[in-house]
Motif scaffolding. Structure first.
Motif, PDB file in Angstrom:
ATOM      1  N   SER A  91     -11.223   1.758  -7.109  1.00  0.00           N
ATOM      2  CA  SER A  91     -11.072   0.888  -8.296  1.00  0.00           C
ATOM      3  C   SER A  91      -9.789   1.183  -9.061  1.00  0.00           C
ATOM      4  CB  SER A  91     -12.275   1.071  -9.230  1.00  0.00           C
ATOM      5  OG  SER A  91     -12.378   2.420  -9.660  1.00  0.00           O
ATOM      6  N   LEU A  92      -8.995   2.130  -8.571  1.00  0.00           N
ATOM      7  CA  LEU A  92      -7.757   2.507  -9.252  1.00  0.00           C
ATOM      8  C   LEU A  92      -6.548   1.882  -8.564  1.00  0.00           C
ATOM      9  CD1 LEU A  92      -8.446   6.341  -9.782  1.00  0.00           C
ATOM     10  CD2 LEU A  92      -8.684   4.503 -11.480  1.00  0.00           C
ATOM     11  N   PRO A  93      -5.391   1.810  -9.296  1.00  0.00           N
ATOM     12  CA  PRO A  93      -4.143   1.404  -8.636  1.00  0.00           C
ATOM     13  C   PRO A  93      -3.806   2.392  -7.523  1.00  0.00           C
ATOM     14  CG  PRO A  93      -3.919   1.318 -11.021  1.00  0.00           C
ATOM     15  CD  PRO A  93      -5.228   1.986 -10.746  1.00  0.00           C
ATOM     16  N   ALA A 124      -1.165   4.128  -6.590  1.00  0.00           N
ATOM     17  CA  ALA A 124      -0.498   5.389  -6.946  1.00  0.00           C
ATOM     18  C   ALA A 124      -1.481   6.366  -7.594  1.00  0.00           C
ATOM     19  CB  ALA A 124       0.675   5.114  -7.872  1.00  0.00           C
ATOM     20  N   ASP A 125      -2.313   5.865  -8.513  1.00  0.00           N
ATOM     21  CA  ASP A 125      -3.286   6.732  -9.178  1.00  0.00           C
ATOM     22  C   ASP A 125      -4.359   7.201  -8.202  1.00  0.00           C
ATOM     23  OD1 ASP A 125      -1.892   6.308 -11.498  1.00  0.00           O
ATOM     24  OD2 ASP A 125      -3.209   4.689 -12.205  1.00  0.00           O
ATOM     25  N   ALA A 126      -4.772   6.325  -7.306  1.00  0.00           N
ATOM     26  CA  ALA A 126      -5.800   6.680  -6.329  1.00  0.00           C
ATOM     27  C   ALA A 126      -5.296   7.772  -5.392  1.00  0.00           C
ATOM     28  CB  ALA A 126      -6.214   5.441  -5.540  1.00  0.00           C
ATOM     29  N   LEU A 127      -4.041   7.627  -4.936  1.00  0.00           N
ATOM     30  CA  LEU A 127      -3.469   8.640  -4.042  1.00  0.00           C
ATOM     31  C   LEU A 127      -3.307   9.981  -4.750  1.00  0.00           C
ATOM     32  CD1 LEU A 127      -0.739   6.571  -2.124  1.00  0.00           C
ATOM     33  CD2 LEU A 127      -2.970   7.348  -1.277  1.00  0.00           C
ATOM     34  N   LEU A 142      -6.646   3.332   1.936  1.00  0.00           N
ATOM     35  CA  LEU A 142      -6.168   2.708   0.705  1.00  0.00           C
ATOM     36  C   LEU A 142      -4.775   2.091   0.907  1.00  0.00           C
ATOM     37  CD1 LEU A 142      -7.286   5.348  -1.953  1.00  0.00           C
ATOM     38  CD2 LEU A 142      -8.210   3.034  -1.651  1.00  0.00           C
ATOM     39  N   CYS A 143      -3.903   2.840   1.579  1.00  0.00           N
ATOM     40  CA  CYS A 143      -2.547   2.336   1.840  1.00  0.00           C
ATOM     41  C   CYS A 143      -2.576   1.123   2.760  1.00  0.00           C
ATOM     42  CB  CYS A 143      -1.674   3.434   2.448  1.00  0.00           C
ATOM     43  SG  CYS A 143      -1.439   4.855   1.371  1.00  0.00           S
ATOM     44  N   HIS A 144      -3.420   1.199   3.790  1.00  0.00           N
ATOM     45  CA  HIS A 144      -3.500   0.093   4.752  1.00  0.00           C
ATOM     46  C   HIS A 144      -4.094  -1.161   4.111  1.00  0.00           C
ATOM     47  CE1 HIS A 144      -5.315  -2.184   8.169  1.00  0.00           C
ATOM     48  NE2 HIS A 144      -4.123  -1.931   8.696  1.00  0.00           N
ATOM     49  N   ASP A 145      -5.133  -0.975   3.307  1.00  0.00           N
ATOM     50  CA  ASP A 145      -5.761  -2.120   2.642  1.00  0.00           C
ATOM     51  C   ASP A 145      -4.800  -2.785   1.659  1.00  0.00           C
ATOM     52  OD1 ASP A 145      -8.026  -1.606   4.083  1.00  0.00           O
ATOM     53  OD2 ASP A 145      -9.057  -0.539   2.454  1.00  0.00           O
TER      54      ASP A 145
END
Length: 483
Positions: A38-40, A42-45, A74-77
């Protein structure tokens, strides 16, 4: 205090022969992975990066694998290939990174760049620049890791396919040459052979014939004879014939085409496909090529032995021109040039186009020029081999003969006869002495007095033995008749 000290060092290096302590972070991992979605990006990573360090230091490998896979997902999605490659590189190069985590990173990314369901190395379509960057990074990650050698080999083939499709054949060949797949233990024999054959094909397309010869020696012929390898065996000898065509080695070409013929016939008999039109065409073409290049080969005991074996092959009866040609070369009789089926024999595809395109490439102007030169070479060589056969036959029937008479028998000029005789004497094929002032060719060696006397003594001894035996038999009959 003692308990506090132990707790502080529990996640460090093992001491006293005990295993490292493992901290269970599975619950926290599940929560933070769900939170990261649910995060952007950059924040999720950033959130998962901190969790990845805790899992790695705490030796919680299952959770570590989940965190690494979630970061890549996350990056792929988000369809952010730059972040995907950066995250992949960062996670794989962490200090003391677990081998299972690195393996999970590679396994997770493979379906995004290759068709895993098909063969594991065919790139997904359409091929893009991002796809090539991802494959290159995966190859860097798997480099030097034995537990990922199979994945590295397949990724190398993928990168080679991408480069070849973009027209960079030298680059594709260079990429494949970096992998010594014959030393890999986690790859099946069949996959190894397929990889080496691809190396051969690209080096031939690159026209690096020395490298192609070296690569071909990596293939064990005994492995090709195993069950289920017939298609690869045929492919190997087709590629090898391309190399021998460049080297103009007729006898090696004959052996290659004979191996293709035998494999085709054997495979057709095994699956009960003897009468198939396509199969019939393939083995006839291979057998015709074998006969033609045998006739183009310089005479030797090995060549004659192979001719004898092919002559008794029942399949040869179905190709009349080849049967009659083999018989002509096996007889001790002069062959008149051109042969009755000369045009048919010289119209086989490999003779006409010089084998261009066997490696799978397209023809260009250089290929057409080389094919023409090669065809002229084979045409000249065919005539030369017939002349050499005729000279060997003449040496069997004549101790000496006038050069002009020999030239008439062979339908040649006197200078041509002298030239061919000189070449054969230099190579040791026959013995001959040319007496130009007297216009005589001597095929028999001049014998010294000792040799003549020794032979005469041996003949006299044999004659006396026969006389003695005959006298004994006469006396025996007389004694029997007198009684």
């Amino acid at each position: 205090m003692a308990q506090s000290s132990t707790a502080a060092t529990s996640s460090g290096a093992a001491s006293g022969g005990q295993l490292e302590e493992r901290i269970d972070l599975s619950t926290e991992t599940t929560q933070k992975i769900a939170q990261s979605k649910s995060l952007p990006l950059a924040d999720a990573l950033a959130l998962l990066s901190a969790l990845e360090k805790r899992c790695r230091v705490g030796n919680d490998t299952p959770s570590l694998v989940r965190v690494c896979e979630a970061s890549l997902e996350l990056c792929h999605d988000a369809n952010d290939y730059e972040a995907l490659v950066s995250t992949l590189k960062t996670l794989s190069t962490r200090r003391s990174q677990k081998s299972k985590a690195i393996a999970a990173l590679a396994t997770k990314c493979l379906p995004w760049c290759v068709d895993s369901e098909k063969d594991g190395f065919t790139p997904l379509l359409p091929m893009t620049a991002n796809q090539e960057i991802l494959v290159t990074e995966l190859r860097n990650i798997t480099d030097g890791k034995m537990y990922l050698e199979a994945e590295r080999a397949r990724l190398t083939r993928t990168l080679a396919i991408i480069k070849e499709s973009s027209g960079d054949i030298p680059g594709a060949a260079a990429v494949l040459q970096d992998v010594h797949v014959e030393t890999y233990g986690s790859i099946s024999k069949r996959e190894k052979i397929e990889f080496i054959l691809e190396q051969m094909r690209l080096t031939l397309l690159k026209r690096d014939y020395v490298r192609a010869s070296i690569v071909s020696n990596k293939v064990k012929r005994s492995v090709l004879d195993e069950e289920g390898m017939s298609a690869l065996k045929i492919q190997f000898y087709v590629l090898l014939s391309q190399y021998h065509l460049h080297e103009r080695d007729a006898f090696e070409l004959a052996k290659c085409f004979h191996a293709i013929y035998v494999t085709t016939i054997t495979t057709a008999a095994t699956i009960g496909d003897d009468d198939d039109i396509d199969t019939d065409k393939k083995w006839k073409e291979a057998l015709s090529n074998t006969v033609v290049f045998l006739c183009l080969s310089e005479y030797s005991n090995e060549v004659k032995d192979m001719m004898e074996r092919i002559n008794i092959d029942p399949q040869l009866e179905k190709i009349i021109e080849c049967k009659e040609t083999i018989k002509s070369f096996l007889k001790n009789e002069i062959i008149h040039y051109p042969l009755p089926h000369q045009l048919v024999l010289e119209s086989i595809p490999v003779f006409v186009n010089g084998g261009v395109g066997v490696g799978g490439g397209e023809k260009d102007d250089d290929d057409a020029s080389n094919a023409l030169l090669l065809r002229e070479h084979w045409h000249t060589t065919f005539h030369t081999r017939i002349i050499q056969h005729n000279l060997r036959v003449a040496s069997l029937y004549y101790r000496q003969i006038h050069t002009s008479r020999l030239a008439t028998l062979l339908s040649l000029t006197t200078p041509e006869v002298e030239q061919q005789l000189s070449n054969m004497v230099s190579s040791g094929a026959i013995y001959a002495k040319i007496d130009r002032p007297r216009d005589i060719v001597r095929f028999a060696k001049k014998r010294c007095e000792e040799e003549v006397l020794s032979d005469w003594a041996a003949d006299i001894k044999e004659l006396l033995g026969l006389v003695e035996e005959t006298t004994y038999l006469i006396q025996k009959e007389n004694m029997l008749q007198s009684h």
